[in-house]
Scaffold this motif. Structure first.
Motif, PDB file in Angstrom:
ATOM      1  N   LEU A  38       0.424  -1.425  -0.153  1.00  0.00           N
ATOM      2  CA  LEU A  38      -0.007   0.037  -0.416  1.00  0.00           C
ATOM      3  C   LEU A  38       1.045   1.344  -0.331  1.00  0.00           C
ATOM      4  O   LEU A  38       1.877   1.685   0.715  1.00  0.00           O
ATOM      5  N   LEU A  39       0.444   2.062  -1.240  1.00  0.00           N
ATOM      6  CA  LEU A  39       1.341   3.137  -1.225  1.00  0.00           C
ATOM      7  C   LEU A  39       0.939   4.467  -0.237  1.00  0.00           C
ATOM      8  O   LEU A  39       2.476   5.097   0.289  1.00  0.00           O
ATOM      9  N   ARG A  40      -0.449   4.198  -0.110  1.00  0.00           N
ATOM     10  CA  ARG A  40      -0.641   5.097   0.295  1.00  0.00           C
ATOM     11  C   ARG A  40      -2.498   4.627   1.228  1.00  0.00           C
ATOM     12  O   ARG A  40      -3.064   4.195  -0.108  1.00  0.00           O
ATOM     13  N   CYS A  41      -2.943   5.022   1.856  1.00  0.00           N
ATOM     14  CA  CYS A  41      -4.424   4.674   2.510  1.00  0.00           C
ATOM     15  C   CYS A  41      -5.461   5.531   2.355  1.00  0.00           C
ATOM     16  O   CYS A  41      -5.197   6.693   2.437  1.00  0.00           O
ATOM     17  N   GLU A  42      -6.850   5.590   2.152  1.00  0.00           N
ATOM     18  CA  GLU A  42      -7.781   6.757   2.020  1.00  0.00           C
ATOM     19  C   GLU A  42      -7.807   6.746   3.564  1.00  0.00           C
ATOM     20  O   GLU A  42      -8.068   6.139   4.564  1.00  0.00           O
ATOM     21  N   GLY A  43      -7.841   8.409   3.564  1.00  0.00           N
ATOM     22  CA  GLY A  43      -7.385   9.195   5.300  1.00  0.00           C
ATOM     23  C   GLY A  43      -5.900   9.471   5.536  1.00  0.00           C
ATOM     24  O   GLY A  43      -6.188  10.042   6.054  1.00  0.00           O
ATOM     25  N   ASP A  44      -4.942   8.763   4.646  1.00  0.00           N
ATOM     26  CA  ASP A  44      -3.363   9.394   5.270  1.00  0.00           C
ATOM     27  C   ASP A  44      -3.573  10.472   4.842  1.00  0.00           C
ATOM     28  O   ASP A  44      -4.332  11.015   4.085  1.00  0.00           O
ATOM     29  N   ALA A  45      -2.662  11.774   5.303  1.00  0.00           N
ATOM     30  CA  ALA A  45      -2.159  13.025   4.868  1.00  0.00           C
ATOM     31  C   ALA A  45      -1.736  12.928   3.688  1.00  0.00           C
ATOM     32  O   ALA A  45      -0.778  12.244   3.189  1.00  0.00           O
ATOM     33  N   PRO A  46      -2.713  14.069   2.999  1.00  0.00           N
ATOM     34  CA  PRO A  46      -1.333  14.019   1.189  1.00  0.00           C
ATOM     35  C   PRO A  46      -0.542  14.529   0.945  1.00  0.00           C
ATOM     36  O   PRO A  46      -0.845  15.636   1.206  1.00  0.00           O
ATOM     37  N   THR A  47       1.199  14.150   1.276  1.00  0.00           N
ATOM     38  CA  THR A  47       1.965  14.740   0.771  1.00  0.00           C
ATOM     39  C   THR A  47       2.823  14.691  -0.254  1.00  0.00           C
ATOM     40  O   THR A  47       3.556  15.805   0.111  1.00  0.00           O
ATOM     41  N   GLY A  48       2.297  14.421  -1.341  1.00  0.00           N
ATOM     42  CA  GLY A  48       2.759  14.179  -3.018  1.00  0.00           C
ATOM     43  C   GLY A  48       2.158  13.625  -3.047  1.00  0.00           C
ATOM     44  O   GLY A  48       1.328  13.194  -3.511  1.00  0.00           O
ATOM     45  N   VAL A  49       2.403  13.320  -4.845  1.00  0.00           N
ATOM     46  CA  VAL A  49       2.161  12.228  -5.458  1.00  0.00           C
ATOM     47  C   VAL A  49       3.959  11.183  -6.209  1.00  0.00           C
ATOM     48  O   VAL A  49       4.984  11.066  -5.347  1.00  0.00           O
TER      49      VAL A  49
END
Length: 244
Positions: A38-49
């Motif tokens: 999982l690169l990122r989960c829904e609800g995480d803080a978006p800090t980049g792409v």
């Protein structure tokens, strides 16, 4: 190191050597993420792409019934996580559907790109807009086309995008998608997808299944796709090339 394929930027604005150097700097240290990471989960803080060098990555939504709905399939060259750039919490989960190589680009680096090279930044935004249009077409297809057309359209999309990404040679597609994941994307059941894939084989359009298939009649497969947008190359409104 696997270089980042820049075709998603180059399709809207012809890249200069300096712009290619800028993208190379952003993608100079890719990392390998194993399948199911999982690169990122829904609800995480978006800090980049993330810029996808190689492999397949899925974007999914987590539902109230504890199930996860796959909504988008990313191929090499795609920019991952752009949907959440306007949110204070990530709106999607990004999962590696195969082993993948990615470069993380913080929002601060994107901000510098907007300042230093507005034309490259505009090409980035147009690439994001293309993904939005593809999702709009998929929504219309789910509402107004048959299951046969939906599955055919997905397979045709994978062939076309895969060629641009350099992972499809000729008409042979080797993909890590399970039948359940294909069913998710086209909003069908596993059993229905299995029947449709069998029909596509019987009708001579493809040979094979979800793991590996060969397109036998690309013209007929293309004819089943209801949307054929013509994208603008180097539109006149783009900012001028930056002077370095």
């Amino acid at each position: 190191m696997i270089p980042y394929p820049a075709h998603r930027f180059d399709e809207f604005s012809t890249l200069t050597p300096a712009q290619r150097d800028m993208l190379a700097a952003l993608t100079a240290a890719p990392r390998l993420v194993p399948k199911r990471t999982l690169l990122r989960c829904e609800g995480d803080a978006p800090t980049g792409v993330w810029l996808l060098h190689d492999g397949w990555v899925g974007a999914a939504l987590d539902l109230a019934n504890a199930k996860r709905q796959l909504i988008k399939i990313h191929l090499p060259g795609d920019v991952l996580g752009t949907t959440s750039m306007c949110l204070d919490r990530a709106g999607e989960t990004l999962e590696a559907l195969s082993d993948a190589w990615v470069s993380f680009v913080p929002h601060a680096a994107l901000s510098r790109m907007f300042v230093e090279d507005p034309r490259l930044a505009a090409a980035f935004l147009l690439s994001v807009q293309k993904e939005r249009l593809a999702l709009t077409h998929r929504l219309a297809a789910i509402g107004r086309t048959s299951a046969y057309e939906r599955v055919a359209g997905l397979l045709y999309d994978l062939v076309q995008r895969g060629r641009l990404a350099g992972i499809v040679v000729g008409n042979i597609v080797t993909c890590p998608l399970t039948q359940e994941q294909i069913a998710d994307v086209v909003s069908l059941t596993n059993v229905h997808v299995n029947r449709i894939v069998r029909r596509l084989n019987e009708d001579g359009l493809i040979e094979g299944t979800h793991g590996r298939f060969v397109v036998l009649d690309e013209a007929r497969l293309h004819a089943l796709v209801p949307f054929h947008p013509r994208y603008a190359s180097n539109p006149a409104w783009l900012p001028p090339y930056a002077e370095y």
